[in-house]
Design an enzyme around this catalytic site. Sequence first.
Site, PDB file in Angstrom:
ATOM      1  N   TRP A 102     -44.359  33.785 -31.050  1.00  0.00           N
ATOM      2  CA  TRP A 102     -42.894  34.442 -31.219  1.00  0.00           C
ATOM      3  C   TRP A 102     -42.030  33.215 -31.256  1.00  0.00           C
ATOM      4  CZ3 TRP A 102     -42.864  38.023 -34.710  1.00  0.00           C
ATOM      5  CH2 TRP A 102     -43.544  38.949 -34.455  1.00  0.00           C
ATOM      6  N   ASP A 172     -34.900  36.182 -26.779  1.00  0.00           N
ATOM      7  CA  ASP A 172     -35.971  37.321 -27.450  1.00  0.00           C
ATOM      8  C   ASP A 172     -36.547  38.173 -26.440  1.00  0.00           C
ATOM      9  OD1 ASP A 172     -37.343  39.067 -28.994  1.00  0.00           O
ATOM     10  OD2 ASP A 172     -38.316  37.378 -29.976  1.00  0.00           O
ATOM     11  N   LYS A 196     -40.678  48.575 -28.925  1.00  0.00           N
ATOM     12  CA  LYS A 196     -41.694  48.399 -27.801  1.00  0.00           C
ATOM     13  C   LYS A 196     -41.228  49.349 -26.658  1.00  0.00           C
ATOM     14  CE  LYS A 196     -42.967  44.705 -30.623  1.00  0.00           C
ATOM     15  NZ  LYS A 196     -42.321  43.600 -30.830  1.00  0.00           N
TER      16      LYS A 196
HETATM   17  C1  LIG Z   1     -42.444  42.520 -31.914  1.00  0.00           C
HETATM   18  C2  LIG Z   1     -41.777  41.367 -31.669  1.00  0.00           C
HETATM   19  C3  LIG Z   1     -40.975  40.520 -32.712  1.00  0.00           C
HETATM   20  C4  LIG Z   1     -40.997  41.055 -34.155  1.00  0.00           C
HETATM   21  O1  LIG Z   1     -39.931  42.264 -34.160  1.00  0.00           O
HETATM   22  P1  LIG Z   1     -39.684  42.715 -35.755  1.00  0.00           P
HETATM   23  O2  LIG Z   1     -39.282  44.030 -35.511  1.00  0.00           O
HETATM   24  O3  LIG Z   1     -40.961  42.672 -36.631  1.00  0.00           O
HETATM   25  O4  LIG Z   1     -38.902  42.084 -36.172  1.00  0.00           O
HETATM   26  C5  LIG Z   1     -40.317  39.291 -32.230  1.00  0.00           C
HETATM   27  N1  LIG Z   1     -40.294  39.102 -31.094  1.00  0.00           N
HETATM   28  C6  LIG Z   1     -41.155  39.265 -30.128  1.00  0.00           C
HETATM   29  C7  LIG Z   1     -41.140  39.027 -28.735  1.00  0.00           C
HETATM   30  C8  LIG Z   1     -41.898  40.721 -30.446  1.00  0.00           C
HETATM   31  O5  LIG Z   1     -42.539  41.280 -29.512  1.00  0.00           O
END
Ligand SMILES: *Cc1c(COP(=O)(O)O)cnc(C)c1O
Length: 360
Positions: A102, A172, A196
């Site tokens: 990521w 993030d 999540k």
């Molecule tokens: C799931 C996830 C993403 C992707 O998110 P989207 O909703 O597909 O844009 C990005 N970063 C992390 C750490 C994630 O767990």
Amino acid sequence: MSRVFNFSPGPATLPEAVLRQAAEEMLDWQGSGMSVMEMSHRGKEFMGIHAEAVALVRELMGVPDHYKVLFVQGGAIGENAIVPMNLMGRSGRADYVNTGEWSTRSIAEAAKYGRVQVAASGEASGFTAIPPRASWQLDPGAAYVHICSNETIGGVQYHQLPDVGDVPLVADMSSDIMSRPIDVSRYGLIYAGAQKNMGPSGVTVVIVREDLLGHALAITPSAFNYQLQAENDSMYNTPPTYAIYILGLVLKHTRAHGGLAAMEAHNRAKAQLLYDFLDQSRYFSNRVAREDRSLMNVPFHLKDAALDAEFLKGAQARGMVQLKGHRLVGGMRASLYNALPLEAVQALVAYMQEFEAAHA
Ligand SMILES: *Cc1c(COP(=O)(O)O)cnc(C)c1O
């Protein structure tokens, strides 16, 4: 009706009580005669739902008054571009710490909007550890430092927040937001997709310190301009109304179950059960450095990868789904988000014991 133990990395399992309430309110939300999906985002019913969801984020995370809470669209992958478009303008350069897939994606996207420096990378370890803070090469003139607090694919997580001095820290937090208490005042900006730990996909939560607003690059689309969204209470464009409603129900449920301290205790208990089993197993293993192991996403490998498909089939037959690992890591991955009950991990470990006895 029977519900499975869902170990999906996201979109992920939600509290059953929330799904039941949403089902009950589907046709007629609290006497309004409408589904939440049918409401005007500017009507008093939805404005109330929206305000309550914002207040719950503030309360649960202890968001200080000089931060805005925005509900926007685009997901974390959208934010990979939206963050630099809004923040990079202050100096034209930013530091990124690469801890896995990521972060790697965040770096590639940000590089379109300014000068990106990789301050540290866990690549040499195959992203099985967080590079120690002492090894980071930080630029004091960077507009911000970006981290991914929990790498959903590799299963590494920060357990100590790195000190980056006066440069705003951007995280993030998609896969561990609301999983434990944090000190929001140590961040400049936090972003997370809801799917999540907070709700369905479609809504992205952005928590941003007010002094960082107002530096967007001229090319920034209006709908993705944090300042415009902040001035319009996240209603510059039509927000993802139904996703915000479900997020509000999930957060109310989280509060009723003790808030983030209780979530952390619950998540630690689940993760410890699984890691303790993995550590003594001679058949299953986890490759992540102990001190950086994720409490949310636990990748693990069978000794004999040829039996992966058989393991998954047996899990499915026992009502456990979405355990297949990401193709970049292989093996299995169990995601243990807030809404996953302890019983799910107990059932998984019992099955792994059984599988090991049969195949070791
Ligand atoms: C799931 C996830 C993403 C992707 O998110 P989207 O909703 O597909 O844009 C990005 N970063 C992390 C750490 C994630 O767990």
